[in-house]
Design a protein around this motif. Sequence first.
Motif, mmCIF file in Angstrom:
data_model
loop_
_atom_site.group_PDB
_atom_site.id
_atom_site.type_symbol
_atom_site.label_atom_id
_atom_site.label_comp_id
_atom_site.label_asym_id
_atom_site.label_seq_id
_atom_site.Cartn_x
_atom_site.Cartn_y
_atom_site.Cartn_z
ATOM 1 N N GLY A 1 41.561 37.427 32.586
ATOM 2 C CA GLY A 1 40.535 37.784 33.557
ATOM 3 C C GLY A 1 40.075 39.222 33.565
ATOM 4 O O GLY A 1 39.145 39.565 34.298
ATOM 5 N N LEU A 2 40.677 40.096 32.755
ATOM 6 C CA LEU A 2 40.358 41.516 32.848
ATOM 7 C C LEU A 2 38.892 41.826 32.543
ATOM 8 O O LEU A 2 38.283 42.665 33.196
ATOM 9 N N SER A 3 38.317 41.150 31.557
ATOM 10 C CA SER A 3 36.936 41.471 31.176
ATOM 11 C C SER A 3 35.943 41.160 32.289
ATOM 12 O O SER A 3 34.823 41.688 32.288
ATOM 13 N N GLN A 4 36.332 40.332 33.245
ATOM 14 C CA GLN A 4 35.467 39.993 34.370
ATOM 15 C C GLN A 4 35.817 40.777 35.625
ATOM 16 O O GLN A 4 34.936 41.265 36.333
ATOM 17 N N ARG A 5 37.102 40.929 35.906
ATOM 18 C CA ARG A 5 37.503 41.580 37.154
ATOM 19 C C ARG A 5 37.429 43.091 37.070
ATOM 20 O O ARG A 5 37.083 43.756 38.052
ATOM 21 N N LEU A 6 37.776 43.676 35.920
ATOM 22 C CA LEU A 6 37.784 45.132 35.826
ATOM 23 C C LEU A 6 36.388 45.730 36.027
ATOM 24 O O LEU A 6 36.231 46.647 36.847
ATOM 25 N N PRO A 7 35.333 45.262 35.337
ATOM 26 C CA PRO A 7 34.011 45.858 35.585
ATOM 27 C C PRO A 7 33.487 45.611 36.984
ATOM 28 O O PRO A 7 32.726 46.423 37.518
ATOM 29 N N ARG A 8 33.892 44.525 37.613
ATOM 30 C CA ARG A 8 33.473 44.285 38.986
ATOM 31 C C ARG A 8 34.129 45.278 39.940
ATOM 32 O O ARG A 8 33.609 45.528 41.027
ATOM 33 N N ARG A 9 35.254 45.832 39.523
ATOM 34 C CA ARG A 9 35.945 46.786 40.386
ATOM 35 C C ARG A 9 35.532 48.230 40.088
ATOM 36 O O ARG A 9 35.350 49.024 41.008
ATOM 37 N N VAL A 10 35.386 48.590 38.822
ATOM 38 C CA VAL A 10 35.142 50.000 38.482
ATOM 39 C C VAL A 10 33.766 50.240 37.871
ATOM 40 O O VAL A 10 33.395 51.393 37.623
ATOM 41 N N GLY A 11 33.006 49.167 37.611
ATOM 42 C CA GLY A 11 31.709 49.307 36.950
ATOM 43 C C GLY A 11 31.847 49.105 35.449
ATOM 44 O O GLY A 11 32.903 49.350 34.858
ATOM 45 N N SER A 12 30.760 48.671 34.838
ATOM 46 C CA SER A 12 30.791 48.339 33.415
ATOM 47 C C SER A 12 31.115 49.541 32.535
ATOM 48 O O SER A 12 31.917 49.429 31.599
ATOM 49 N N ALA A 13 30.520 50.700 32.814
ATOM 50 C CA ALA A 13 30.726 51.857 31.940
ATOM 51 C C ALA A 13 32.192 52.291 31.940
ATOM 52 O O ALA A 13 32.766 52.595 30.881
#
Length: 248
Positions: free
Chosen positions: A140-152
Amino acid sequence: MSDLVLREQRGAAAHLILNRPDKLNSLNVPVFEALDAHVKAIAADPSGVAVVVLRGAGRCFSAGHDLGDIAAGEKLPEPNYQSKVIERITNLPLPVITAVHGHCYTGALELALSGDLILAAESAKFADTHAKWALTPVWGLSQRLPRRVGSAKAREMMFTCRTYSGREAEAMGLANTCFADDAFEAGIDAWVAEIAANSSFSHAANKRLLDHTDGLPLPAGLAHEVYRGEGVGPDMRDRIAAFAARKG
């Protein structure tokens, strides 16, 4: 249940503690099976639990997926088992706090992201090192991480495999807050108390509302809130009456 994950009740919080400290709480299939059993038990009977705190015993939260198990070839109870356990944590109708001290690398970061909130100690060390090992996320990291910290920022973490301190995690929004190590336990307890003082009905309904509208265009999200929200909880009258009594 297995002692690879311990459950301890601390006030209104059920603490689920990864308990493989001699291996820096590295994550293997038995650890996930033990965690899954506790999560299912809480989902079936949440009485007395207002908040779930996911954390690690000993020196750290978790050093990540056990690379020895990967090399040996894991035997899963069912396909994609670990991602399903993480999803069950995410879907608990209770606020979930991940409390991170020490290492929180890669698979452990994927597990940490199952929490609604992440509380970090200054000693925390966050990293996504999938690319070091020619791996890609499957929990799930590729989906949850950008939702938390932003894509960049997510791309930065994934491409560089850098390690980030608790304070850096707080600054980027990965952690909601960061405590000095000697204030970590008291800080967790204070957040639990603040959350537990509010309505469990609202917490569950608000989690569903946020989850069901994530990624929707604004008009669709507003329509969902207005027409499909869950409205008034059974404790509303008592809460308002108690407030009025204090004012009287």
